[in-house]
Scaffold this motif. Structure first.
Motif, PDB file in Angstrom:
ATOM      1  N   ILE A 200       0.835  -1.203   0.000  1.00 33.19           N
ATOM      2  CA  ILE A 200       0.000   0.000   0.000  1.00 33.19           C
ATOM      3  C   ILE A 200       0.869   1.252   0.000  1.00 33.19           C
ATOM      4  N   ALA A 201       1.913   1.270   0.825  1.00 32.45           N
ATOM      5  CA  ALA A 201       2.808   2.424   0.893  1.00 32.45           C
ATOM      6  C   ALA A 201       3.464   2.691  -0.446  1.00 32.45           C
ATOM      7  N   SER A 202       3.853   1.622  -1.121  1.00 36.11           N
ATOM      8  CA  SER A 202       4.493   1.754  -2.432  1.00 36.11           C
ATOM      9  C   SER A 202       3.521   2.314  -3.463  1.00 36.11           C
ATOM     10  N   LEU A 203       2.296   1.809  -3.436  1.00 35.57           N
ATOM     11  CA  LEU A 203       1.268   2.285  -4.360  1.00 35.57           C
ATOM     12  C   LEU A 203       0.938   3.755  -4.095  1.00 35.57           C
ATOM     13  N   MET A 204       0.807   4.139  -2.834  1.00 32.66           N
ATOM     14  CA  MET A 204       0.474   5.516  -2.491  1.00 32.66           C
ATOM     15  C   MET A 204       1.598   6.467  -2.897  1.00 32.66           C
ATOM     16  N   LYS A 205       2.833   6.016  -2.818  1.00 30.60           N
ATOM     17  CA  LYS A 205       3.960   6.842  -3.233  1.00 30.60           C
ATOM     18  C   LYS A 205       3.881   7.142  -4.721  1.00 30.60           C
ATOM     19  N   ARG A 206       3.570   6.132  -5.513  1.00 28.49           N
ATOM     20  CA  ARG A 206       3.455   6.325  -6.976  1.00 28.49           C
ATOM     21  C   ARG A 206       2.286   7.257  -7.304  1.00 28.49           C
ATOM     22  N   LEU A 207       1.189   7.100  -6.579  1.00 27.62           N
ATOM     23  CA  LEU A 207       0.015   7.929  -6.837  1.00 27.62           C
ATOM     24  C   LEU A 207       0.286   9.388  -6.467  1.00 27.62           C
ATOM     25  N   ARG A 208       0.989   9.593  -5.367  1.00 25.86           N
ATOM     26  CA  ARG A 208       1.317  10.962  -4.930  1.00 25.86           C
ATOM     27  C   ARG A 208       2.126  11.709  -5.984  1.00 25.86           C
ATOM     28  N   GLN A 209       2.966  10.986  -6.709  1.00 25.37           N
ATOM     29  CA  GLN A 209       3.820  11.618  -7.719  1.00 25.37           C
ATOM     30  C   GLN A 209       3.001  12.181  -8.891  1.00 25.37           C
ATOM     31  N   LYS A 210       1.771  11.742  -9.019  1.00 28.95           N
ATOM     32  CA  LYS A 210       0.918  12.214 -10.108  1.00 28.95           C
ATOM     33  C   LYS A 210      -0.046  13.313  -9.667  1.00 28.95           C
ATOM     34  N   LEU A 211       0.061  13.713  -8.411  1.00 27.88           N
ATOM     35  CA  LEU A 211      -0.851  14.703  -7.831  1.00 27.88           C
ATOM     36  C   LEU A 211      -0.059  15.875  -7.245  1.00 27.88           C
ATOM     37  N   PRO A 212      -0.692  17.013  -7.034  1.00 27.08           N
ATOM     38  CA  PRO A 212      -0.001  18.136  -6.386  1.00 27.08           C
ATOM     39  C   PRO A 212       0.476  17.742  -4.987  1.00 27.08           C
ATOM     40  N   LYS A 213       1.490  18.420  -4.526  1.00 24.58           N
ATOM     41  CA  LYS A 213       2.069  18.140  -3.213  1.00 24.58           C
ATOM     42  C   LYS A 213       1.010  18.235  -2.120  1.00 24.58           C
ATOM     43  N   ASP A 214       1.045  17.289  -1.217  1.00 18.83           N
ATOM     44  CA  ASP A 214       0.160  17.236  -0.043  1.00 18.83           C
ATOM     45  C   ASP A 214      -1.312  17.005  -0.395  1.00 18.83           C
ATOM     46  N   THR A 215      -1.594  16.518  -1.606  1.00 18.71           N
ATOM     47  CA  THR A 215      -2.978  16.156  -1.913  1.00 18.71           C
ATOM     48  C   THR A 215      -3.376  14.937  -1.087  1.00 18.71           C
ATOM     49  N   ILE A 216      -2.444  13.983  -0.981  1.00 18.16           N
ATOM     50  CA  ILE A 216      -2.680  12.804  -0.138  1.00 18.16           C
ATOM     51  C   ILE A 216      -1.733  12.872   1.052  1.00 18.16           C
ATOM     52  N   LYS A 217      -2.293  12.960   2.241  1.00 18.12           N
ATOM     53  CA  LYS A 217      -1.477  13.042   3.442  1.00 18.12           C
ATOM     54  C   LYS A 217      -1.635  11.774   4.272  1.00 18.12           C
ATOM     55  N   SER A 218      -0.561  11.406   4.942  1.00 23.96           N
ATOM     56  CA  SER A 218      -0.600  10.240   5.827  1.00 23.96           C
ATOM     57  C   SER A 218      -1.020  10.673   7.221  1.00 23.96           C
ATOM     58  N   ALA A 219      -1.960   9.940   7.782  1.00 18.93           N
ATOM     59  CA  ALA A 219      -2.359  10.152   9.176  1.00 18.93           C
ATOM     60  C   ALA A 219      -1.785   8.984   9.954  1.00 18.93           C
ATOM     61  N   TYR A 220      -0.704   9.228  10.703  1.00 19.73           N
ATOM     62  CA  TYR A 220       0.039   8.151  11.344  1.00 19.73           C
ATOM     63  C   TYR A 220      -0.874   7.272  12.202  1.00 19.73           C
ATOM     64  N   GLY A 221      -0.818   5.992  11.901  1.00 22.91           N
ATOM     65  CA  GLY A 221      -1.592   5.031  12.672  1.00 22.91           C
ATOM     66  C   GLY A 221      -3.060   4.996  12.309  1.00 22.91           C
ATOM     67  N   VAL A 222      -3.465   5.859  11.351  1.00 23.56           N
ATOM     68  CA  VAL A 222      -4.882   5.927  10.990  1.00 23.56           C
ATOM     69  C   VAL A 222      -5.106   5.565   9.529  1.00 23.56           C
ATOM     70  N   GLY A 223      -4.352   6.198   8.625  1.00 25.94           N
ATOM     71  CA  GLY A 223      -4.509   5.894   7.203  1.00 25.94           C
ATOM     72  C   GLY A 223      -4.101   7.063   6.334  1.00 25.94           C
ATOM     73  N   TYR A 224      -4.832   7.260   5.243  1.00 27.37           N
ATOM     74  CA  TYR A 224      -4.514   8.289   4.268  1.00 27.37           C
ATOM     75  C   TYR A 224      -5.706   9.226   4.078  1.00 27.37           C
ATOM     76  N   ILE A 225      -5.396  10.505   3.866  1.00 24.80           N
ATOM     77  CA  ILE A 225      -6.442  11.525   3.691  1.00 24.80           C
ATOM     78  C   ILE A 225      -6.238  12.236   2.365  1.00 24.80           C
ATOM     79  N   LEU A 226      -7.260  12.249   1.526  1.00 24.92           N
ATOM     80  CA  LEU A 226      -7.231  13.027   0.298  1.00 24.92           C
ATOM     81  C   LEU A 226      -7.723  14.432   0.628  1.00 24.92           C
ATOM     82  N   GLN A 227      -6.832  15.405   0.507  1.00 26.30           N
ATOM     83  CA  GLN A 227      -7.192  16.775   0.868  1.00 26.30           C
ATOM     84  C   GLN A 227      -7.622  17.572  -0.363  1.00 26.30           C
ATOM     85  N   THR A 228      -8.802  18.139  -0.278  1.00 24.88           N
ATOM     86  CA  THR A 228      -9.305  18.947  -1.390  1.00 24.88           C
ATOM     87  C   THR A 228      -9.253  20.426  -1.062  1.00 24.88           C
ATOM     88  N   LYS A 229      -8.843  20.795   0.158  1.00 22.45           N
ATOM     89  CA  LYS A 229      -8.856  22.198   0.591  1.00 22.45           C
ATOM     90  C   LYS A 229      -7.449  22.643   0.974  1.00 22.45           C
TER      91      LYS A 229
END
Length: 229
Positions: A200-229
């Motif tokens: 999952i971490a590897s996949l999310m890293k590749r996906l982040r490279q195709k999106l603006p910085k900080d669009t997908i943020k990691s919430a430690y111990g919780v998961g991933y957040i797609l930020q639209t704001k």
């Protein structure tokens, strides 16, 4: 600028008082990248034909072609464009003539900026919902109907698993989605597979490279957040 401009919704302001037109244009450009302006009804109608704005703010009284006459011409073939009329208190009787023109709102001058902002942002949300799009950062958006990622009008090519993850995250914008939920979503047809946080971490890293910085943020111990704001 404290916030990013809206790039996927355009707006036309039509106002014959030059000082007010300048101040309204300046205010709208704080929020919208595409702002068109016109100093009379005829110029506004020509701008409408050229640019097809999503939202129009028009004064009820303008030279050459008044606001109501301009809107009647637009409404002959277009019921979708969101139109707001501004008027002075003395125009109340004329506003009754506008009922059949399917206007979004009548605003009495002087227009309160906070009220206008709230109204415009609600229209932006409505337009995006009608288009089945979710606005992301920096003019990126997700087409929820066709499950595709775009930057302006250019599609960003995603691999099947990247698209599937984007679909899941975009269905829960600004909310945490756990790595386990992402994994189960990806491999719902293979329940016997063992969970792999590395995959999952590897996949999310590749996906982040195709999106603006900080669009997908990691919430430690919780998961991933797609930020639209």
């Amino acid at each position: 600028m404290p916030h990013s401009q809206i790039t996927d919704v355009s707006i036309l302001i039509a106002e014959d008082e030059e000082a007010l037109l300048d101040s309204m244009t300046e205010y709208l450009e704080l929020f919208f990248e595409k702002v068109y302006r016109a100093k009379d009804g005829q110029e506004a109608y020509q701008s409408y034909l050229k640019h097809h704005p999503d939202i129009i703010i028009a004064d009820i009284n303008m030279p050459r072609l008044d606001g109501l006459a301009m809107i009647r011409k637009i409404r002959e073939n277009d019921r979708k464009t969101k139109i707001i009329i501004t008027s002075a208190h003395s125009d109340q009787e004329r506003l009754l003539q506008a009922i059949e023109l399917h206007l979004v709102k009548y605003l009495i001058k002087p227009v309160q900026s906070d009220r206008l902002k709230t109204l415009l942002l609600s229209l932006v949300d409505e337009l995006r919902s009608q288009r089945h799009t979710l606005a992301l950062k920096e003019a990126f958006y997700w087409d929820t109907l066709n499950q595709k990622l775009f930057h302006d009008a250019e599609e960003i090519v995603l691999k099947p698993r990247e698209r599937k993850v984007m679909s899941l995250l975009c269905s829960h914008p600004n909310q945490s989605v756990s790595a386990i939920d992402i994994y189960n979503h990806l491999y719902e047809d293979q329940p016997e597979r063992d969970f792999s946080s590395h995959a999952i971490a590897s996949l999310m890293k590749r996906l982040r490279q195709k999106l603006p910085k900080d669009t997908i943020k990691s919430a430690y111990g919780v998961g991933y957040i797609l930020q639209t704001k």
